[in-house]
Design a protein around this motif. Sequence first.
Motif, PDB file in Angstrom:
ATOM      1  N   TYR A 215       0.854  -1.193   0.000  1.00 38.81           N
ATOM      2  CA  TYR A 215       0.000   0.000   0.000  1.00 38.81           C
ATOM      3  C   TYR A 215       0.887   1.239   0.000  1.00 38.81           C
ATOM      4  O   TYR A 215       1.707   1.417   0.911  1.00 38.81           O
ATOM      5  CB  TYR A 215      -0.903  -0.042   1.232  1.00 38.81           C
ATOM      6  N   THR A 216       0.766   2.078  -1.034  1.00 38.45           N
ATOM      7  CA  THR A 216       1.639   3.242  -1.169  1.00 38.45           C
ATOM      8  C   THR A 216       0.850   4.458  -1.656  1.00 38.45           C
ATOM      9  O   THR A 216      -0.344   4.372  -1.956  1.00 38.45           O
ATOM     10  CB  THR A 216       2.777   2.992  -2.177  1.00 38.45           C
ATOM     11  N   GLU A 217       1.575   5.567  -1.762  1.00 39.79           N
ATOM     12  CA  GLU A 217       1.027   6.739  -2.440  1.00 39.79           C
ATOM     13  C   GLU A 217       0.756   6.393  -3.909  1.00 39.79           C
ATOM     14  O   GLU A 217       1.409   5.510  -4.478  1.00 39.79           O
ATOM     15  CB  GLU A 217       2.038   7.888  -2.371  1.00 39.79           C
ATOM     16  N   CYS A 218      -0.195   7.104  -4.510  1.00 43.14           N
ATOM     17  CA  CYS A 218      -0.487   6.895  -5.937  1.00 43.14           C
ATOM     18  C   CYS A 218       0.305   7.912  -6.757  1.00 43.14           C
ATOM     19  O   CYS A 218       0.122   9.128  -6.577  1.00 43.14           O
ATOM     20  CB  CYS A 218      -1.983   7.053  -6.198  1.00 43.14           C
ATOM     21  N   LEU A 226      -2.418   3.712  -3.608  1.00 42.69           N
ATOM     22  CA  LEU A 226      -2.383   2.559  -4.521  1.00 42.69           C
ATOM     23  C   LEU A 226      -2.198   1.288  -3.708  1.00 42.69           C
ATOM     24  O   LEU A 226      -1.255   1.173  -2.914  1.00 42.69           O
ATOM     25  CB  LEU A 226      -1.228   2.736  -5.513  1.00 42.69           C
ATOM     26  N   LEU A 227      -3.103   0.338  -3.920  1.00 45.40           N
ATOM     27  CA  LEU A 227      -3.030  -0.955  -3.243  1.00 45.40           C
ATOM     28  C   LEU A 227      -2.755  -2.039  -4.274  1.00 45.40           C
ATOM     29  O   LEU A 227      -3.455  -2.131  -5.283  1.00 45.40           O
ATOM     30  CB  LEU A 227      -4.349  -1.262  -2.519  1.00 45.40           C
ATOM     31  N   GLN A 228      -1.744  -2.845  -4.008  1.00 44.53           N
ATOM     32  CA  GLN A 228      -1.454  -3.992  -4.873  1.00 44.53           C
ATOM     33  C   GLN A 228      -1.658  -5.280  -4.083  1.00 44.53           C
ATOM     34  O   GLN A 228      -1.179  -5.404  -2.951  1.00 44.53           O
ATOM     35  CB  GLN A 228      -0.016  -3.954  -5.397  1.00 44.53           C
ATOM     36  N   ILE A 229      -2.358  -6.217  -4.689  1.00 48.47           N
ATOM     37  CA  ILE A 229      -2.539  -7.547  -4.113  1.00 48.47           C
ATOM     38  C   ILE A 229      -1.929  -8.555  -5.069  1.00 48.47           C
ATOM     39  O   ILE A 229      -2.251  -8.557  -6.264  1.00 48.47           O
ATOM     40  CB  ILE A 229      -4.033  -7.857  -3.891  1.00 48.47           C
ATOM     41  N   ALA A 230      -1.018  -9.379  -4.560  1.00 46.79           N
ATOM     42  CA  ALA A 230      -0.367 -10.400  -5.380  1.00 46.79           C
ATOM     43  C   ALA A 230      -0.675 -11.779  -4.796  1.00 46.79           C
ATOM     44  O   ALA A 230      -0.586 -11.973  -3.578  1.00 46.79           O
ATOM     45  CB  ALA A 230       1.139 -10.176  -5.431  1.00 46.79           C
ATOM     46  N   VAL A 231      -1.044 -12.703  -5.658  1.00 50.12           N
ATOM     47  CA  VAL A 231      -1.344 -14.078  -5.257  1.00 50.12           C
ATOM     48  C   VAL A 231      -0.367 -14.999  -5.966  1.00 50.12           C
ATOM     49  O   VAL A 231      -0.318 -15.023  -7.201  1.00 50.12           O
ATOM     50  CB  VAL A 231      -2.796 -14.461  -5.606  1.00 50.12           C
ATOM     51  N   PRO A 518      -0.010   3.722   4.472  1.00 50.23           N
ATOM     52  CA  PRO A 518       0.666   3.740   3.166  1.00 50.23           C
ATOM     53  C   PRO A 518       2.125   4.149   3.271  1.00 50.23           C
ATOM     54  O   PRO A 518       2.493   4.995   4.103  1.00 50.23           O
ATOM     55  CB  PRO A 518      -0.142   4.784   2.384  1.00 50.23           C
ATOM     56  N   ALA A 519       2.960   3.550   2.410  1.00 43.85           N
ATOM     57  CA  ALA A 519       4.379   3.901   2.317  1.00 43.85           C
ATOM     58  C   ALA A 519       4.580   4.866   1.159  1.00 43.85           C
ATOM     59  O   ALA A 519       3.687   5.067   0.326  1.00 43.85           O
ATOM     60  CB  ALA A 519       5.208   2.640   2.109  1.00 43.85           C
TER      61      ALA A 519
END
Length: 589
Positions: A215-218, A226-231, A518-519
């Motif tokens: 989760y970071t700045e956009c 901005l959220l990223q989900i990785a599977v 967020p980072a």
Amino acid sequence: MHKFLMLLLWVCGSTMSAAQQRGWVTGAVQDSISRSPVPGVKICIDKDTICVTTNQYGLFRIDIPDNSTRLVFEHPGYRTKIVPLQHHDRMLIELSPLTDQKTDNSADIAKAKARARFAHSTNPNYGNIGMGAVTFFDETYGKLYENKFVESAKSRVSSFAIDVDRAAYSNMRRFVKLRKPIPVDAVRIEELVNYFHYSYPLPQPDSLFAIYSHYTECPWNKDHQLLQIAVRAQQIEMDSLPASNLVFLIDISGSMGTYNKLPLLQAAFRVLVRNLRPRDRVAIVAYAGTPGLVLPCTPGHQKEKILNAIDYLSAGGATAGEAAIMMAYQIAEENFIPGGNNRVIMATDGDFNVGQTSDQDMEDLIMLKKESGVLLTCLGFGMKDYKDSKLEGLASKGNGNFAYIDDLEEANKVFAREFGSTLFTVAKDVRAEVDFNPARVNAYRLIGYENRILKEDNSNGERIVGGIVGSGHCVVAMYEIDPVLPAQEGMLADVKIWYRQPNDTMRHYLQRPVPGRPAAFSAASPDFRFAASVALFGMLLRKSQYKGEGNVRMVTDMAKRSRGPDKEGYRAEFLKLIKQVKKYTDWLK
């Protein structure tokens, strides 16, 4: 003496008769060590002026005049080879390299591969036949309506089918190389993002999946995040993969006659055949006006027999897709391996014109057939009359996957480097549910996945119940978040992955909370930042209303700074594509 002359005349007559019957000779040339096709080989009739050159897929076709007895194969990087014409009308020639061209410099290897991928000939040759550039007339793409922001107070759960199709990226690359406008609906952002390899760790041995979130700045909207989900899926070693029962369903209709269709298809299947194991089995169904069984079920160690069947295919006639699909599934069912990898691999431009031909008709047929336990892989080829919408729909309805083969390197990626993940499914009906915390999230927007959105009540569950994930696959999804300010305490969201194992009807799930702090974007991992650059590039190509301050310069800067390890040169190639599309697309600058 008389008997000797009679014998000599008989031998000469037999040889001349054989030569006179030759007509055309076709074949393929490959490296004796790597077994890769060799383009640019000069092939001449011995002691004659007739010469041709192998095309970019190592294929050739040469007209043989009367009395010709030998062919000479020459290439600057290989030893010259002379081959007698007797007993040959379809050749597989192996050339030995002159020197060992190995290098320990992995960076140089990646750069060379990127340059090779980007090189494109607008006028490749297939033997004596000149092949020019083509224009686009009748390609079809499914209509996509860009996802909008959803208020979490009204609908806090976002649900979508997880899938790993990557066809949109290689198709986009084809348009860029030909300097053609890219249709907006040809750009499926999730397929662009998931084309690349990401180095998220494999799950623990007792788990099928691992979930990661960042989760970071956009970067393109300073007010958003901005959220990223990785599977990441479990990876099964090649020796442990189950036996395969494969049916190659190959379109040889008249529309497949151009150089980037049937010749490329044949070269692509050569790559797959090289990776077959003795316990695997292959049958081949070819179809034009009517389907036919070209090769009955054959063990994987009989590679020459399988390759010969592929090499003898030629294009002509109408396209009876419906009858061919039914025959392919019938053969797969007759040779079904319990617990094995039972799959139809359909290779076509999708231009069906006999029998049921509408997208809905074909999808209904596939929906019926998938209950047999036979999976479907769709491979798209060609241009001008390429039917992307049909193939993408068939793959999603048939518990399958979908790739677009624009060149031989893409075939190597799909069938060699990603052999296990392409052909071996570890989970089906895979879907993600992201439950956002309204105390932390005003609104959210899923970037891409427009045709895989699932309603919270699953009222469209019969249409899309989930996707498939292959061995070792990593699937990435990104959300743009409008946060609650000032920030509240608590988790941002909760992620749940639902799935079924290939031979099981029971549903399983894996759950993970997403922290809410967020980072800085610059502090994120290279994989996160590179995926974000690809997502932004996709938004620019789609002329998205949500691109904010994003532009090509931002995409380039983000991609350059996050390139990271790039063994195969795909990220370097992406940077070249950005540069190229910027040159001929004024509105993108």
